[in-house]
Design an enzyme around this catalytic site. Structure first.
Site: not given
Ligand code: BGC
Length: 439
Positions: A50, A144, A188-189
């Site tokens: 990003q 990520h 990440n998530e």
């Molecule tokens: C993610 C980010 C994203 C943010 C805002 C999260 O789900 O880890 O990469 O930019 O939310 O949407």
């Protein structure tokens, strides 16, 4: 109307003020002192794809080239964090923050399967070292979302062997950054793919599916499974195994720091006795919260709330203040997700992301205030919250939505890439200083 809320309000109304100050609600008591423990991480977060720019070996970069495709625009140079990281870290430290979350780009470090790029490894070593020089504790995300094109061509997370591929990458990467790391997350998530299927309109999900066929054509392969676009049921066991093996690989490397996974957690609220909320939560989070029980901490990433009745997710309440993402602005949701994650795992909590997409920075300040109140309340109730990393440090590439949503504490001019700290950046920095971020 939510029965639980009604009951709680009735209950509180009946309590004498002195009792409320002594124990309930927690934030009233905490507001008088500094409840944030020593060593609390005060920071902001970004991710590689990003912000770095020209991340051309990654699966998402490839999908961005599709015409038509799901991406509103391409990431391109992003924020050029790859070259500007020293200035950005100086800016973060100057604001009063003591921590910085960034991610390692797997596709830069291992551009071809089994070939590791020493220059890229050295680059991330320098970012971590620069954080330390500037008094910022590095919170390092090993993945990520984005994966190398070669990994996606092999079937991404959908296929057996993906866990070992990720663990091998972690084993190499930790040798570069482990000495400097403060905390680390593996994935990440990893529950986001399922969450998107619950919250996004079906046409967008269908577009993501079509993009995978387009990706395969562009990559000249039989298949292409990018990031979290793939078959969620096939991915889940591999990602769980990938997380477990990555934790072991990271812990076997240099340094001694807590390792966990960060989860997308929404303040899911049940509306009505036959709400589907619990079923949805089971689908989204159960396996990951269970996995996190064996970790050093659980990373909580919260943006707001979703309400569920018997039929499914409801629209935001009439007149609710919406963000640029079309979601309800609901900072107090963070308190609920911290409590939920801690109760389910028994682990300490780092808030690894929390923020709002808005052009009106005064709303970001109000949002940060809401998050602080929520954390104070959790701390007053004895929940070990150990850090707060605001999303995002920079206005950056918001995936399929491109550069329109602005989550940053710091604005980035899209023409010149010049950084301008917003008032919210100074605001969070001042909170950090007041609460002992800088000795
Ligand atoms: C993610 C980010 C994203 C943010 C805002 C999260 O789900 O880890 O990469 O930019 O939310 O949407």
């Amino acid at each position: 109307m939510n029965k639980i809320n009604v009951n709680r309000r009735t209950l509180l109304a009946g309590l004498p003020a002195a009792m409320m100050m002594a124990g309930l609600p927690g934030n009233a008591r905490a507001a008088s002192g500094n409840p944030f423990p020593k060593g609390f991480l005060w920071g902001a977060a970004i991710s590689g794809h990003q912000t770095e720019g020209n991340n051309s070996n990654s699966d998402i970069w490839l999908l961005e080239q599709l015409q038509p495709g799901p991406f509103m625009e391409k990431s391109g140079i992003a924020c050029d964090f790859y070259n500007r990281y020293a200035d950005d870290l100086a800016l973060a430290a100057g604001l009063g923050l003591n921590a910085f979350r960034f991610s390692l780009e797997w596709s830069r470090i291992e551009p071809e399967e089994g070939r590791f790029d020493d220059k890229a490894l050295d680059h991330y070593r320098r970012i971590a070292a620069t954080c330390r020089e500037k008094g910022l504790t590095p919170a390092i995300t090993f993945n990520h979302f984005t994966t190398p094109i070669w990994f996606a061509r092999r079937g991404g997370w959908e296929v057996a062997g993906s866990a070992d591929r990720f663990a091998r990458f972690c084993e190499r990467a930790v040798k570069a950054v482990g000495d400097h790391a403060g905390i680390a997350t593996t994935l990440n998530e990893p529950n986001l793919g399922r969450l998107l299927r619950v919250i996004l309109p079906p046409p967008i999900i269908a577009d993501m599916g079509k993009a995978m066929q387009g990706g395969a054509a562009l990559a000249g392969s039989d298949r292409f499974s990018a990031a979290q676009f793939g078959d969620q049921d096939a991915m889940l066991p591999n990602m769980l195994e990938g997380h477990r093996k990555a934790v072991a690989a990271i812990k076997a490397g240099p340094g001694n720091f807590p390792v966990g996974v960060s989860l997308a957690l929404v303040d899911d609220q049940a509306v009505g006795a036959d709400s589907v909320r619990d079923k949805v939560r089971e689908y989204l989070n159960a396996a990951w919260l269970d996995a996190a029980r064996n970790d050093d901490f659980v990373g909580v990433q919260t943006y707001g709330r979703n309400r569920y009745d018997a039929k499914g997710m409801m629209h935001p309440p009439e007149g609710a203040e919406l963000t640029q993402m079309g979601e309800e602005s609901y900072p107090q949701g963070l308190g609920a997700t911290i409590r939920y994650a801690h109760a389910a795992t028994g682990r300490p909590v780092y808030v690894t992301e929390n923020g709002i997409a808005t052009q009106d920075d005064s709303r970001r300040i109000a949002y940060i205030d809401g998050a602080m109140t929520a954390m104070r309340s959790c701390l007053a109730d004895g929940i070990p919250v150990k850090g707060y990393l605001h999303w995002s440090f920079l206005d950056n590439f918001e995936w399929i939505f491109g550069y329109r949503p602005t989550f940053g504490l710091v604005a980035v001019d899209r023409q010149t890439l010049k950084r301008t700290a917003k008032p919210s950046a100074a605001y969070l920095g001042a909170i950090a200083r007041r609460n002992g971020a800088v000795a």
